[in-house]
Design a protein around this motif. Structure first.
Motif, mmCIF file in Angstrom:
data_model
loop_
_atom_site.group_PDB
_atom_site.id
_atom_site.type_symbol
_atom_site.label_atom_id
_atom_site.label_comp_id
_atom_site.label_asym_id
_atom_site.label_seq_id
_atom_site.Cartn_x
_atom_site.Cartn_y
_atom_site.Cartn_z
ATOM 1 N N PHE A 1 -9.669 4.420 32.601
ATOM 2 C CA PHE A 1 -9.687 3.263 33.519
ATOM 3 C C PHE A 1 -8.440 2.383 33.291
ATOM 4 C CE2 PHE A 1 -13.930 3.835 31.381
ATOM 5 C CZ PHE A 1 -14.435 4.747 32.283
ATOM 6 N N TYR B 1 -5.879 -3.624 39.992
ATOM 7 C CA TYR B 1 -6.393 -4.590 39.014
ATOM 8 C C TYR B 1 -5.308 -4.981 38.023
ATOM 9 C CZ TYR B 1 -9.291 -6.524 35.249
ATOM 10 O OH TYR B 1 -9.842 -7.354 34.302
ATOM 11 N N PHE B 2 -5.200 -6.269 37.772
ATOM 12 C CA PHE B 2 -4.410 -6.763 36.640
ATOM 13 C C PHE B 2 -4.864 -8.172 36.321
ATOM 14 C CE2 PHE B 2 -0.858 -9.131 34.778
ATOM 15 C CZ PHE B 2 -0.696 -8.374 33.630
ATOM 16 N N LEU C 1 -13.675 -0.760 31.256
ATOM 17 C CA LEU C 1 -14.381 -0.877 32.547
ATOM 18 C C LEU C 1 -15.716 -1.574 32.257
ATOM 19 C CD1 LEU C 1 -14.314 -0.074 35.607
ATOM 20 C CD2 LEU C 1 -15.501 2.017 34.971
ATOM 21 N N ASP D 1 -10.485 10.816 38.387
ATOM 22 C CA ASP D 1 -11.735 10.273 37.858
ATOM 23 C C ASP D 1 -11.877 10.806 36.430
ATOM 24 O OD1 ASP D 1 -14.485 10.034 37.176
ATOM 25 O OD2 ASP D 1 -15.032 9.965 39.296
ATOM 26 N N ILE E 1 -5.799 7.403 32.218
ATOM 27 C CA ILE E 1 -6.433 7.978 33.417
ATOM 28 C C ILE E 1 -6.931 6.861 34.320
ATOM 29 C CG2 ILE E 1 -8.187 9.565 34.305
ATOM 30 C CD1 ILE E 1 -8.240 10.907 31.577
ATOM 31 N N GLU E 2 -6.532 6.927 35.574
ATOM 32 C CA GLU E 2 -6.854 5.878 36.549
ATOM 33 C C GLU E 2 -7.118 6.516 37.913
ATOM 34 O OE1 GLU E 2 -7.345 2.482 36.875
ATOM 35 O OE2 GLU E 2 -7.471 2.991 38.998
ATOM 36 N N ILE E 3 -8.149 6.025 38.587
ATOM 37 C CA ILE E 3 -8.584 6.648 39.850
ATOM 38 C C ILE E 3 -7.847 6.103 41.082
ATOM 39 C CG2 ILE E 3 -10.501 5.079 40.439
ATOM 40 C CD1 ILE E 3 -12.238 7.634 40.836
ATOM 41 N N ASN E 4 -7.260 4.894 40.962
ATOM 42 C CA ASN E 4 -6.583 4.266 42.109
ATOM 43 C C ASN E 4 -5.129 4.775 42.166
ATOM 44 O OD1 ASN E 4 -5.138 2.564 43.802
ATOM 45 N ND2 ASN E 4 -5.961 0.658 42.980
ATOM 46 N N ARG F 1 -4.839 -7.686 24.773
ATOM 47 C CA ARG F 1 -3.951 -6.515 24.705
ATOM 48 C C ARG F 1 -3.187 -6.508 23.374
ATOM 49 N NH1 ARG F 1 -4.158 -6.754 30.509
ATOM 50 N NH2 ARG F 1 -2.782 -8.534 30.820
ATOM 51 N N GLU G 1 -5.847 -11.420 30.061
ATOM 52 C CA GLU G 1 -6.194 -10.464 29.008
ATOM 53 C C GLU G 1 -5.031 -10.134 28.075
ATOM 54 O OE1 GLU G 1 -8.050 -7.315 31.299
ATOM 55 O OE2 GLU G 1 -9.615 -8.705 31.910
ATOM 56 N N VAL H 1 -14.677 0.543 43.553
ATOM 57 C CA VAL H 1 -14.296 1.339 42.376
ATOM 58 C C VAL H 1 -13.003 0.797 41.763
ATOM 59 C CG1 VAL H 1 -13.668 3.678 41.609
ATOM 60 C CG2 VAL H 1 -15.400 3.383 43.359
ATOM 61 N N PHE H 2 -12.091 0.296 42.603
ATOM 62 C CA PHE H 2 -10.778 -0.122 42.103
ATOM 63 C C PHE H 2 -10.809 -1.501 41.424
ATOM 64 C CE2 PHE H 2 -8.485 2.536 45.646
ATOM 65 C CZ PHE H 2 -8.936 3.703 45.038
ATOM 66 N N ARG H 3 -11.898 -2.214 41.535
ATOM 67 C CA ARG H 3 -12.113 -3.530 40.888
ATOM 68 C C ARG H 3 -11.045 -4.564 41.285
ATOM 69 N NH1 ARG H 3 -16.353 -3.602 41.078
ATOM 70 N NH2 ARG H 3 -16.568 -5.393 39.732
ATOM 71 N N PRO I 1 -1.186 -1.586 31.571
ATOM 72 C CA PRO I 1 -0.724 -2.667 30.681
ATOM 73 C C PRO I 1 -1.167 -2.472 29.233
ATOM 74 C CG PRO I 1 -2.567 -3.458 32.014
ATOM 75 C CD PRO I 1 -2.185 -2.098 32.543
ATOM 76 N N ILE I 2 -2.342 -1.854 29.024
ATOM 77 C CA ILE I 2 -2.825 -1.678 27.637
ATOM 78 C C ILE I 2 -1.906 -0.696 26.904
ATOM 79 C CG2 ILE I 2 -4.738 -0.810 26.217
ATOM 80 C CD1 ILE I 2 -6.690 -1.879 28.336
HETATM 81 C C1 LIG Z 1 -11.304 -3.393 34.960
HETATM 82 S S1 LIG Z 1 -9.985 -2.399 35.584
HETATM 83 C C2 LIG Z 1 -8.966 -2.289 34.132
HETATM 84 C C3 LIG Z 1 -7.581 -1.789 34.423
HETATM 85 C C4 LIG Z 1 -6.628 -1.798 33.209
HETATM 86 N N1 LIG Z 1 -7.180 -1.068 32.104
HETATM 87 C C5 LIG Z 1 -6.252 -3.186 32.806
HETATM 88 O O1 LIG Z 1 -6.665 -3.603 31.711
HETATM 89 O O2 LIG Z 1 -5.538 -3.870 33.553
HETATM 90 C C6 LIG Z 1 -10.781 -0.834 35.672
HETATM 91 C C7 LIG Z 1 -9.961 0.255 36.322
HETATM 92 O O3 LIG Z 1 -10.714 1.485 36.271
HETATM 93 C C8 LIG Z 1 -10.466 2.236 37.432
HETATM 94 N N2 LIG Z 1 -11.599 3.185 37.547
HETATM 95 C C9 LIG Z 1 -12.868 2.916 37.944
HETATM 96 N N3 LIG Z 1 -13.638 4.023 37.852
HETATM 97 C C10 LIG Z 1 -12.841 5.011 37.367
HETATM 98 C C11 LIG Z 1 -13.060 6.393 37.025
HETATM 99 N N4 LIG Z 1 -14.252 6.966 37.174
HETATM 100 N N5 LIG Z 1 -12.030 7.115 36.543
HETATM 101 C C12 LIG Z 1 -10.789 6.536 36.382
HETATM 102 N N6 LIG Z 1 -10.533 5.255 36.691
HETATM 103 C C13 LIG Z 1 -11.529 4.494 37.159
HETATM 104 C C14 LIG Z 1 -10.333 1.195 38.537
HETATM 105 O O4 LIG Z 1 -9.594 1.671 39.631
HETATM 106 C C15 LIG Z 1 -9.628 0.035 37.791
HETATM 107 O O5 LIG Z 1 -8.234 0.105 37.954
#
Ligand SMILES: C[S@@+](CC[C@H](N)C(=O)[O-])C[C@H]1O[C@@H](n2cnc3c(N)ncnc32)[C@H](O)[C@@H]1O
Length: 237
Positions: A110, A84-85, A176, A160, A132-135, A93, A89, A50-52, A115-116
């Motif tokens: 997500f 994730y970073f 995402l 979430d 909003i971020e789940i990690n 941004r 990108e 989930v945290f990618r 950073p965005i």
């Molecule tokens: C591809 S990363 C992008 C992170 C950030 N936006 C960036 O551009 O660096 C996607 C992020 O979404 C988070 N994520 C995944 N599912 C989620 C959910 N259901 N609700 C909130 N965050 C979520 C992950 O933990 C991850 O940090």
């Protein structure tokens, strides 16, 4: 790309791509060539969970891999092992930031280490952003990054996106790419303007065929795999 470097002139970490050969020799070469690189990690698989994040192993140097990455005039504190970073990108941004108008109320779903939101605030300080971020570890970094850049008007929420109480926003950003389409109905309910949805595709039609609303622009962001691109779809609600 064989490796990428995240960090600053003072301290950086190099991350060697998955499947690269002669990792040890390459790590030594990188550290010799880039004096700011204090640790070399190697990816041991594709982004996962989930945290990618990428699974990685430390090849050389300091086991503390937290760095402060500098781009477009702001700083992002990050441990790439934890959240994730992607420094690749930064252009996207900036591109996105330039589309924001003064006074907008924005939701970044997500949001990772934010950073965005920080990029947007640097270009358009007069807007209000909810992230909003789940990690939880990413959210800790996001809060630190807001302070580090002395920014007001960014609220980082850990959770979430399906469980957080949402309001109505002028703009919703959905970075995402693997599964953002699954959240599009939720975003539509809470948007009265533009949704920026990211996705992976060879042909944009793979994604546009699943969107009923008016798509006003498609932006190729970065190559992702053979013939596959990360793309941004700007949707008018
Ligand atoms: C591809 S990363 C992008 C992170 C950030 N936006 C960036 O551009 O660096 C996607 C992020 O979404 C988070 N994520 C995944 N599912 C989620 C959910 N259901 N609700 C909130 N965050 C979520 C992950 O933990 C991850 O940090």
């Amino acid at each position: 790309m064989v490796y990428e470097i995240i960090g600053s002139k003072e301290k950086a970490v190099a991350i060697i791509g998955f499947g690269t050969e002669n990792i040890k020799e390459l790590a030594e070469k990188i550290m010799k060539q880039h004096k700011n690189v204090k640790s070399v990690l190697a990816k041991t698989g594709q982004r996962e969970g989930v945290f990618r994040t990428h699974p990685t192993k430390l090849i050389l140097g300091d086991k503390n891999t937290e760095v402060i990455h500098k781009e477009n005039g702001y700083s992002i504190k990050i441990d790439p092992r934890i959240a994730y970073f992607s420094p690749r990108e930064s252009t996207e941004r900036l591109r996105l930031s330039k589309m924001i108008k003064a006074g907008e109320k924005i939701l970044v779903m997500f949001s990772g280490v934010s950073p965005i939101a920080i990029a947007i605030k640097k270009v358009q300080p007069d807007c209000k952003i909810t992230c909003i971020e789940i990690n939880p570890e990413a959210v800790k970094y996001a809060d630190e990054n807001v302070k580090l850049n002395k920014i007001c008007g960014i609220k980082n929420i850990c959770g979430d996106v399906r469980e957080v109480k949402l309001e109505k926003y002028d703009r919703i950003i959905m970075p995402l790419p693997e599964t953002s389409l699954e959240y599009l109905d939720l975003a539509k309910k809470h948007c009265k303007g533009i949704i920026h949805l990211y996705g992976f595709a060879k042909d944009p039609k793979e994604i546009t065929s699943k969107i009923e609303d008016k798509i006003i622009k498609i932006q190729r962001v970065l190559p992702y795999g053979p013939g596959i691109y990360k793309m941004r779809f700007d949707i008018e609600i």
